[in-house]
Design a protein around this motif. Structure first.
Motif, PDB file in Angstrom:
ATOM      1  N   VAL A  81     -11.975   2.571  -3.963  1.00 39.42           N
ATOM      2  CA  VAL A  81     -10.813   2.943  -3.486  1.00 39.42           C
ATOM      3  C   VAL A  81     -10.337   1.402  -3.356  1.00 39.42           C
ATOM      4  N   GLU A  82      -8.937   1.165  -3.802  1.00 42.34           N
ATOM      5  CA  GLU A  82      -8.393  -0.305  -3.482  1.00 42.34           C
ATOM      6  C   GLU A  82      -6.725  -0.044  -3.870  1.00 42.34           C
ATOM      7  N   GLY A  83      -6.239  -0.947  -3.023  1.00 43.76           N
ATOM      8  CA  GLY A  83      -4.744  -1.055  -3.459  1.00 43.76           C
ATOM      9  C   GLY A  83      -4.413  -2.077  -4.398  1.00 43.76           C
ATOM     10  N   HIS A 123       0.890   0.913  -9.408  1.00 47.51           N
ATOM     11  CA  HIS A 123       0.066   2.084  -8.839  1.00 47.51           C
ATOM     12  C   HIS A 123       0.926   2.643  -7.525  1.00 47.51           C
ATOM     13  N   GLY A 182      -7.054   1.531  -8.027  1.00 51.92           N
ATOM     14  CA  GLY A 182      -5.649   0.819  -7.682  1.00 51.92           C
ATOM     15  C   GLY A 182      -4.919   0.072  -8.765  1.00 51.92           C
ATOM     16  N   GLY A 227       0.926  -1.162   0.136  1.00 50.97           N
ATOM     17  CA  GLY A 227       0.045   0.104  -0.119  1.00 50.97           C
ATOM     18  C   GLY A 227       0.882   1.235  -0.106  1.00 50.97           C
TER      19      GLY A 227
END
Length: 539
Positions: free
Chosen positions: A412-414, A270, A435, A225
């Motif tokens: 929202v996402e990693g 990312h 992400g 992250g």
């Protein structure tokens, strides 16, 4: 080799981020010796205890970030002057405007050097005096913050800081700088490891910075992250002055971590872009995808004989499955509205929402989603909410096996863990473009814009109505996941990185009390030299 593994809010505690991949890494590299240095985040995490540690973990040192008692160290006049100088320089760095200089995280080289000198100056003072908890909590620290905020040229947000804002910033800096007061940096501790591996950037890497500063120990930093991004999101509700000053501190710290690391290992492109934006040197970056266990999903992902299974094999026809942690960022509201559109096109379709809501915010969001589902689908609702994690909960592989299509609806996402698990299960996926989703999915699933129920519904209908396409995508997804996202590839990548870093750094011979003679490594490290015959050199 001796590896100093640095964590914050994770391994070896039973609860926390990066716990699973750290445990898999340590167990997969049994030829190395690991010494753990863990910062805990709260009392509940400590009460949950540790996971079982393998024999290659020879030492564990822990320290809390959530509390710190005054250590009884009170500075004399000379030490107070040094503290005031270094802390004032560090605080001044938080009010310096970005100059857009490449390689410095957007700040001028002079200001980056000033922050760096202040940080290590404080570390040296804490090491000489035995800590600095009391100094960081002193009135002098608050006055130093006030002086730089009121100085000519300070940003408007800093100039408008109230006393309460300065107290909040000072308290946060005191917590963030607690690792400076630890006794982890002597020869018998981090000073005697062959390299430090921080399981995250930010505060987890701070002990590694100090081991490098005091002893020249090389540092490897892994980020799955982005701690800096997490801080930005987490401080959105703070007063403007607090938000601006703390954003500057964490931005400066991230830039120093990236500058000092021998190797950076982002978990996806990312994260890599964030690192480069903060000044990371591209030549240091090695993308290493998270390693996940594929064995538990083999039943859903393979036919007898080990061949890739069809995406619909064992699935409930017309069933969409969502798996994850229930919270607003997962945007289940959009998913439910999209499913209402799916039902108009595929009347027999069903939706299974499988997850857990471990905090009050998640529990409230789950209740809201259940009420919305009741309004959208009165009578016999085609939406099932399955609680995961409890003693009576179904197995994760069984949940994925139910789905003809697996859906991700996040805003929202990693790194999308649920998507990879679906790929291991041989299932076709429909995901939102957030992400690292596109990077993970490749060409093996459908990707749609976030917060777009119509696009999400169209993609789901397209796959539900085309079993052959689902089969092709599911088989390709499993093949891609087995190539890129297994524990084995993750462990092998870090083994190569350890040898690369050790091969580039001079061997530091350290005499140990139980050794007859000094030795450079706890276990000899092989360095594979490229060339004819693939010669192996040991050192």
């Amino acid at each position: 080799m001796r590896i100093g593994l640095l964590t914050e809010g994770g391994y070896p505690y039973a609860r926390g981020e990066a716990r699973l991949w750290c445990d898999r890494l340590v167990r997969g590299l049994g030829q190395h010796e690991f010494r753990l240095y863990a910062l805990s985040r709260d009392r509940e995490q400590e009460r949950a205890g540790w996971v079982d540690l393998p024999a290659q973990v020879t030492q564990v040192r822990t320290a809390p970030l959530w509390t710190a008692e005054v250590d009884g160290t009170w500075y004399g006049r000379r030490a107070r002057r040094r503290f005031a100088q270094h802390y004032g320089d560090l605080a001044a760095g938080l009010c310096a405007g970005p100059a857009g200089a490449p390689g410095q995280g957007g700040y001028s080289p002079a200001e980056a050097d000033r922050f760096r000198s202040a940080l290590y100056g404080l570390a040296e003072l804490a090491r000489e005096e035995g800590g600095m908890v009391a100094a960081l909590r002193s009135e002098e620290a608050v006055r130093a913050l006030e002086r730089v905020c009121r100085a000519p040229g300070a940003p408007r947000a800093a100039r408008e800081a109230r006393v309460t804002d300065l107290l909040l910033v000072g308290a946060h800096l005191e917590q963030a700088l607690r690792p400076l007061s630890l006794d982890w940096y002597e020869e018998g501790e981090l000073g005697s490891v062959d390299l430090c591996h921080a399981a995250a950037g930010g505060l987890a890497a701070l002990p590694g910075l100090l081991a490098r500063h005091f002893h020249g120990v090389p540092l490897v930093v892994t980020e799955y992250g982005v701690p800096l991004r997490a801080h930005y999101l987490g401080s959105a509700d703070a007063p403007p002055a607090v938000r601006a000053l703390l954003a500057a501190f964490h931005g400066r710290l991230a830039a120093e971590v990236y500058r000092s690391a021998a190797v950076l290992t982002p978990g996806n492109t990312h994260v890599r872009r964030w690192q480069e934006r903060c000044g990371a040197d591209r030549s240091k970056v090695r993308t290493v995808y998270p390693g996940m266990s594929a064995a538990r999903f083999a039943g859903a992902g393979e036919r007898p004989g080990g061949r890739a299974g069809a995406a619909g094999a064992g699935a409930e026809p017309g069933t969409l499955v969502w798996v994850g942690r229930i919270e607003p960022s997962k945007d289940l509201v959009t998913l439910l509205h999209a499913f209402a559109a799916v039902r108009q096109r595929v009347p027999g379709a069903r939706l299974c929402v499988a997850g857990s809501a471990p905090d009050p915010e998640g529990a409230a969001y789950l209740l809201h989603c259940e009420e919305l589902a009741g309004r959208l689908f009165p009578g016999d609702p085609p939406v099932e909410f399955v609680e995961m994690g409890g003693p009576a909960a179904p197995g994760l592989a069984d949940v994925y096996a139910r789905g003809a299509v697996i859906v991700l609806s996040s805003v929202v996402e990693g790194f999308p863990v649920s998507v990879v698990e679906a790929m291991f299960s041989g299932r076709a996926t429909v995901s939102t473009d957030v992400g690292a989703v596109v990077e993970v999915v490749g060409g093996t699933g459908l990707v749609v814009p976030p917060r777009d129920p119509r696009a999400l519904a169209e993609a789901c209908v397209a796959l539900l109505g085309d079993p052959e396409r689902r089969d092709r995508l599911g088989a390709a997804a499993r093949a891609r996941a087995m190539e890129l996202f297994t524990v084995e590839q993750n462990v092998a990548a870090f083994h190569r990185i350890y040898l690369e870093v050790a091969g580039r750094c001079p061997a530091r011979r350290i005499a140990e009390a139980d050794a007859a003679a000094p030795r450079p490594f706890a276990v000899p490290a092989e360095l594979r030299v490229a060339g004819a015959g693939s010669v192996e050199v040991t050192r």
